[in-house]
Structures are given as structure tokens and as C-alpha cells.
Design a protein around this motif. Structure first.
Motif, PDB file in Angstrom:
ATOM      1  N   ALA A   1     -32.220  65.776 -86.448  1.00  0.00           N
ATOM      2  CA  ALA A   1     -32.828  64.848 -87.405  1.00  0.00           C
ATOM      3  C   ALA A   1     -32.028  64.837 -88.702  1.00  0.00           C
ATOM      4  N   LYS A   2     -31.625  66.003 -89.109  1.00  0.00           N
ATOM      5  CA  LYS A   2     -30.881  66.114 -90.372  1.00  0.00           C
ATOM      6  C   LYS A   2     -29.543  65.386 -90.296  1.00  0.00           C
ATOM      7  N   GLN A   3     -28.922  65.431 -89.093  1.00  0.00           N
ATOM      8  CA  GLN A   3     -27.608  64.784 -88.926  1.00  0.00           C
ATOM      9  C   GLN A   3     -27.642  63.324 -89.383  1.00  0.00           C
ATOM     10  N   ASN A   4     -28.743  62.632 -89.091  1.00  0.00           N
ATOM     11  CA  ASN A   4     -28.860  61.206 -89.448  1.00  0.00           C
ATOM     12  C   ASN A   4     -29.655  60.995 -90.731  1.00  0.00           C
ATOM     13  N   GLY A   5     -29.875  62.066 -91.477  1.00  0.00           N
ATOM     14  CA  GLY A   5     -30.593  61.965 -92.754  1.00  0.00           C
ATOM     15  C   GLY A   5     -32.050  61.636 -92.584  1.00  0.00           C
ATOM     16  N   ASN A   6     -32.651  62.005 -91.468  1.00  0.00           N
ATOM     17  CA  ASN A   6     -34.061  61.699 -91.214  1.00  0.00           C
ATOM     18  C   ASN A   6     -34.954  62.848 -91.654  1.00  0.00           C
ATOM     19  N   THR A   7     -36.205  62.483 -91.961  1.00  0.00           N
ATOM     20  CA  THR A   7     -37.200  63.510 -92.273  1.00  0.00           C
ATOM     21  C   THR A   7     -38.104  63.653 -91.062  1.00  0.00           C
ATOM     22  N   LEU A   8     -38.227  64.864 -90.568  1.00  0.00           N
ATOM     23  CA  LEU A   8     -39.062  65.101 -89.373  1.00  0.00           C
ATOM     24  C   LEU A   8     -40.364  65.749 -89.808  1.00  0.00           C
ATOM     25  N   THR A   9     -41.502  65.121 -89.494  1.00  0.00           N
ATOM     26  CA  THR A   9     -42.795  65.719 -89.847  1.00  0.00           C
ATOM     27  C   THR A   9     -43.647  65.886 -88.600  1.00  0.00           C
ATOM     28  N   VAL A  10     -44.549  66.849 -88.678  1.00  0.00           N
ATOM     29  CA  VAL A  10     -45.463  67.103 -87.549  1.00  0.00           C
ATOM     30  C   VAL A  10     -46.882  66.952 -88.057  1.00  0.00           C
ATOM     31  N   GLN A  11     -47.710  66.210 -87.352  1.00  0.00           N
ATOM     32  CA  GLN A  11     -49.115  66.041 -87.728  1.00  0.00           C
ATOM     33  C   GLN A  11     -49.978  66.509 -86.567  1.00  0.00           C
ATOM     34  N   CYS A  12     -50.793  67.543 -86.788  1.00  0.00           N
ATOM     35  CA  CYS A  12     -51.666  68.038 -85.713  1.00  0.00           C
ATOM     36  C   CYS A  12     -53.114  67.833 -86.143  1.00  0.00           C
TER      37      CYS A  12
END
Ligand code: ADP
Length: 622
Positions: free
Chosen positions: A473-484
């Protein structure tokens, strides 16, 4: 003494009438089962008694003897009207009118008249005055007629008129059916009326002579001819209801002697004869066109068969039905022959049969082709599985040696070589991924992919997947979030395959999103009493065009044209993920808006059942 030397013509005629009537009486008695024959027997006897009584009245000399025979005649006279009425009722299918209640009523008048006749000397009500005329060839009684006589005339006329009207009406109403017979019966109806009218009116050329018995004798002959020659009256009342003149089916009614008593217009057309040509004739004449039909069915009483006539284009197929006609007592009366031209139906059936055969042959060919294709597909899968296996071994060796090389290079400080070795390792890894995917797909298609069900910790699984995906995710400058929202603690499924599904979807999301947001949501839902785990992978990336959505889960499909160049990949990730989901009784639902992003929702039962029922994935575009 009898004056035989002076017997005039009418005495001979009367004697002949009496003899004829007697003969008809005997003849009719022998056929007493036929409708109308019993009243005819009575009529014939009555006419014979009347005629012979009259002959004896004329040929005797003594006043008393003559009067005696004149009185005897009245047994016949009063019976004639009764028998005539009975005959008319029976042959016009009204026989039930004669029953225990009506017969005694009908007998009152004749009995009273007979009593008056035989006691005339006491009251003179029949003949107030009787004179013996002796100036002619024969001594003749000249009667004056009293009230009783006229009462007798009225009684007789009512009976005769009722019978005559019934006969005339019945036959006139069915002109086609009874054309021939109507004329014979009408011929039989009128002579008594003419004879009687002449006697009563005094217009008789032989004055004092009553011609009525002669008329009735003629009637008897006509009636006998009508019912015994044609048997029409016997059969038609039963058949009438069945015969419909305007039916398209050919219909013929034959009597028990195979004589035609009726046929309809369709039959006339098919047999190429008119009804008047055929009615009263043997059935042979009607079926001269179809001799084999005649030969086959001439004596059959119950038939339901098809028969074929003609050849080539002239060939016709008929559906033939023959049923026996019986009267109320179940006695055989004749047959009803009905046929229908079913040539067109047969042709359509034949065409359908041929079409069906062609379809069966085609189906067999297609089945064989399908079988061959399936065999080829299985062979391909087996080949791919074997090949992939063979490829994995050297690839693993390449990756292992390239890592060893990296360590060696680091030790010897040859830093310039590091990028080359890294390129070898990347290419090897990519190839290994590709081979692994191909192997998975081949196994699925060959039906060899198996599930390894186990209970595992869902939060742990999510944690592991996120740890692997985070660097991507970081490679493409994305923010990865998890919602449970409602995270299930554990589930019973194939953990490796579940992990692979999540990994595929998350790596796609990070791959096709630049500087965006990738969200993994985990939820738990109850559907139809069953608990489901819902993993939802949403991104704010490129999205997928609506027309490409239907190909999304097909193997080797990369829907965006620039995909292979820019993003790499095999086009197998989604296909494999969907198959894995299906194997566990779940599905993946894709929703995408081009330019805005996509959401892939994985639905899996918390407890995967064995055996499972694969669900069909649904794709939506918002
Ligand atoms: P690949 O190995 O090419 O990624 P997949 O089966 O995983 O194969 O994906 C098939 C194609 O679907 C991709 O090549 C891409 O065009 C499209 N696709 C999959 N996921 C996404 C996504 N999140 N956003 C946009 N396109 C996607």
C-alpha cells in the motif's frame, strides 16, 4: 245360399285386401322385435277382420247373417284407429306415450262402440234403420246411421288424424334423412282417408260399399315396406342424436343388414355419391372407392383404427371409428361409421418426428463434442498441473540461489552487482506467483482442489494479511485502514484459501489505487438463520467500466487494457478467489464506479458446511 256366380270386383278386392293384410300381419309378427311391428300386426289383423267381415256380409244372402258379419267388422273398425295411433307413436319415437295409464283410457271408446253395435236392436243408436236391397247383383244392406255411428266416426278420425299428423310432421321435419321413406309412408297415410271420405260423402262410384278397408290394406303394405325394407325407423331414432349433418367427419348409419339408412354431407363428398343414390342400398355401393376398407371392416362392429388410401400425392390417411347401435334393450340395430381425414395431422406429426430425430442426432453429436472438450480440458489441466509442478522446482532453486548470491555479494562488497541479482529475484518471484496461480486454477478445473477446513482466529488472520499488504500500500502512497464492526473471533473454513482471497483483493486494491484510500472492513451478519463473515475491500482507485464487470471473474482476464504493462498480474487472481469462495459456500460481489473506486465484498459462512452448495456471484455497478 251364397251367390258365387255374382261376385263383383270389389268383393274380390276386399278378399285380396284381407289376404294381404293377414300375410303382412304374419310377416310383421315374425319381426316383432322391430320398432313399429307390433302395432302393425294389430293394424293388419284389424284390416283383415274388417275386410273378411265385409266380404262375408256381401256374399251372404240372409239379413241376419249379413248383419252378424257387419257387426263382426266393427272389431276391426274400432281397432284400426287404435293400432294406427300406436304405430305412429312408436315409429316417431314416442312409444312411451303408450303405457298402463293411457292404454285403458284409449280402450274405453272402442269397447263402448262395440257394446252399442252388438246391442243395436235394443236402441238403434248405430243403425236406426237397416234395409236389405235385393235389386242389384248382390243383396246389400243399406244402413241409416245413428248417433253411435257418428261417435264411432269421430273416435276413429281423432285416432287416425293424430297418427297421421305425427307421421307427416316427423318425416317432413327431416326431409333429407327420410326423403325416400317419407313418400312411401305418406302414400300409406292417405288411402284410408280417401276411401273413407268417398264412403261418408256418398261420392263412392259403388254406392253402399265402404272402400276404407281397401285403403287400410294399402296402408299396411306401405308401412310394412317402410319399416322392414329400410329399417329406417328402427335405427334412426337412436342414431339421430349422434349424427350431425354439418360435421366435418364423414358419417354413415347402416342397419344390421349393412344397408345404408343415413349419411351426412361430408360422407357424400368423400364417397362421391349423393344420399339419394345410397340410402337403402348395401354399404358395398358406398365404399366402391375404397374396396380394401370395405373388405377389412365390413363385419366389424367396434373399430378405432387408421386406414390409408391412395398412393403418392393422392395418399390420404383417415381415422375410422365404427360403433354398434343398440336399442334401449341392448339389441343390435346397426352401426355408426365415422371417419375423419387426418392426412394433414399425420404429415405434421411425421415432420415433427423427423425434426425430433434430427435433434436427437444433433444432441448426440453435441454430447460427444462436449465430452471431447471436457476430456481435452481435463488433459489441459493435468498438463498444466504437471508443468507448473515441474516449473516450480527449478524456480525455487533460482530464487534460493539468487538469495545466496545476494549474501555472497554483500560479503565481497561487490555492490554494483546487487541490482542485477535483485532483478533476477523479482523476476523469479513473479514467475513463481504465476506458476502457483496456474497450478491452482488447473487443480480447480480438474476438480482436484480440496478444502482443508479448520477453526482459526479471524483477528489474527486479518492482522497477518494487513502486515503483508501494508508495504505494498505504501509503495503507491495509499493509506490502508481496517474497520472491524462486529469482528467474529473465529471461523471454521479453509484458512489458507481465505487468506489468499483477502490477499488477492487487497493487493488488487493497492495496485489499482494511487495516493488513495484502501479500507478493509470485517463484519458478521445473520442471514436465513446462518452466521456469515463479511470482508469488504474498498478502494478509491481507477474503478472498472460497467461492460468489463461481467468478465471480471473469468480466468486470464485483465479488464483494463493498460493493466499488463503498468500493473503486471496474471488475470487469475479474481477467478481463483471467486472459485475458492464458491467452494466454501460463499461468494464475492463486486461493485465499481469508474474513476471513483471499487468495493469487493467477500461473504463466507462462519462455519463452512460439508458438502457445500456453491452460490453464483452477482456483480453490481453503482
Ligand atoms: P491480476 O492478476 O491481473 O490482478 P485479477 O484477476 O486479480 O488479475 O484482476 C483482473 C483484472 O480486474 C485486473 O487486471 C484489473 O483490470 C481488474 N481489477 C481487479 N481489481 C481491481 C480494483 N480494485 N480496481 C480496479 N480494477 C481492478
Amino acid at each position: 245360399m251364397t251367390q258365387f256366380q255374382n261376385i263383383p270386383v270389389y268383393v274380390v278386392l276386399l278378399a285380396l285386401a284381407g289376404s294381404f293384410s293377414s300375410a303382412i300381419g304374419v310377416f310383421a309378427w315374425r319381426r316383432h322385435t322391430i320398432t313399429g311391428s307390433k302395432p302393425l300386426v294389430l293394424l293388419a289383423i284389424a284390416v283383415a277382420v274388417w275386410s273378411f267381415g265385409y266380404v262375408l256380409e256381401l256374399v251372404t244372402n240372409q239379413f241376419d247373417t249379413k248383419l252378424f258379419w257387419a257387426k263382426v267388422q266393427y272389431f276391426g273398425i274400432v281397432t284400426v284407429a287404435l293400432a294406427w295411433l300406436g304405430f305412429a307413436l312408436q315409429v316417431t319415437a314416442r312409444g312411451q306415450w303408450l303405457n298402463r295409464r293411457t292404454i285403458p283410457l284409449l280402450l274405453i271408446s272402442p269397447i263402448v262402440i262395440l257394446l252399442l253395435v252388438w246391442t243395436n236392436e235394443l236402441h238403434g243408436l248405430i243403425w236406426p234403420n237397416i234395409t236389405l236391397i235385393t235389386d242389384g247383383l248382390l243383396p246389400i244392406l243399406d244402413f241409416d246411421h245413428g248417433l253411435g255411428f257418428w261417435a264411432c266416426i269421430v273416435y276413429s278420425y281423432v285416432g287416425l288424424l293424430t297418427g297421421t299428423v305425427l307421421l307427416v310432421l316427423t318425416f317432413v321435419r327431416a326431409p333429407h334423412l327420410y326423403r325416400g321413406q317419407a313418400s312411401i309412408l305418406l302414400l300409406g297415410v292417405f288411402p284410408p282417408w280417401i276411401g273413407n271420405a268417398l264412403y261418408i260423402s256418398g261420392l263412392n262410384p259403388w254406392s253402399f260399399i265402404d272402400l276404407t278397408p281397401l285403403g287400410f290394406a294399402l296402408s299396411c303394405c306401405a308401412m310394412a315396406y317402410g319399416i322392414f325394407r329400410y329399417r329406417l325407423l328402427d335405427v334412426v331414432p337412436i342414431a339421430r342424436d349422434l349424427v350431425i349433418e354439418h360435421m366435418e367427419d364423414g358419417v354413415i348409419v347402416v342397419d344390421q343388414h349393412n344397408r345404408i339408412v343415413d349419411l351426412n354431407t361430408a360422407a357424400e363428398q368423400d364417397l362421391k355419391h349423393t344420399a339419394s343414390d345410397l340410402i337403402g342400398h348395401a354399404i358395398d355401393a358406398a365404399f366402391a372407392r375404397w374396396p380394401d376398407v370395405l373388405e377389412r371392416y365390413l363385419h366389424k362392429t367396434e373399430v378405432a383404427e387408421e386406414f390409408i388410401t391412395g398412393v403418392g400425392r393422392e395418399q390420404r390417411v383417415f381415422d375410422l371409428r365404427i360403433s354398434s347401435l343398440r336399442d334401449r334393450r341392448g339389441r343390435y340395430n346397426g352401426r355408426l361409421v365415422v371417419w375423419r381425414d387426418i392426412t394433414e395431422r399425420k404429415r405434421s406429426e411425421e415432420a415433427l418426428r423427423l425434426q425430433n430425430e434430427e435433434l436427437i442426432a444433433l444432441h448426440a453429436k453435441l454430447s460427444m463434442a462436449k465430452e471431447a472438450a471436457e476430456t481435452a480440458s481435463r488433459a489441459k489441466s493435468t498438463f498444466l498441473a504437471n508443468m507448473s509442478h515441474e516449473l516450480r522446482t527449478p524456480l525455487t532453486a533460482i530464487l534460493g540461489y539468487s538469495q545466496l548470491l545476494k549474501i555472497q555479494i554483500a560479503k565481497t562488497h561487490q555492490t554494483a552487482l546487487i541490482p542485477d541479482v535483485a532483478a533476477i529475484e523479482d523476476a523469479g518471484q513473479h514467475l513463481l506467483n504465476l506458476v502457483t496461480s496456474v497450478l491452482d486454477m488447473s487443480k480447480i478445473e480438474a476438480g482436484k482442489m480440496e478444502l482443508y477446513l479448520e477453526t482459526f482466529d479471524v483477528p489474527l488472520l486479518v492482522e497477518q494479511v494487513i502486515a503483508i499488504i501494508q508495504p505494498l500500500a505504501k509503495q503507491n502512497g495509499n493509506t490502508l485502514t481496517v474497520q472491524c464492526h462486529n469482528l467474529p473471533t473465529s471461523m471454521y473454513a479453509d484458512m489458507t484459501k481465505t487468506r489468499q482471497i483477502l490477499f488477492n483483493l487487497l493487493s488488487n486494491a493497492t495496485k489499482f489505487t494511487m495516493q488513495g484510500l484502501v479500507t478493509l472492513s470485517v463484519d458478521c451478519e445473520l442471514r436465513n438463520g446462518q452466521e456469515w463473515v463479511i470482508f469488504s475491500i474498498a478502494d478509491t482507485g481507477a474503478g472498472i467500466a460497467p461492460d468489463q464487470m461481467k468478465h471480471l471473474f473469468q480466468e486470464f482476464t485483465q479488464v483494463a487494457t493498460q493493466t499488463p504493462h503498468v500493473y503486471g498480474g496474471t488475470g487469475l487472481g479474481l477467478a481463483i478467489s471467486q472459485r475458492f469462495c464458491n467452494m466454501m459456500g460463499g461468494e464475492i460481489i463486486a461493485v465499481s464506479t469508474p474513476g471513483k473506486g471499487s468495493t469487493f465484498t467477500v461473504c463466507l459462512p462462519t462455519t463452512v458446511p460439508k458438502p457445500h452448495t456453491p452460490l453464483i456471484p452477482t456483480e453490481k455497478v453503482s
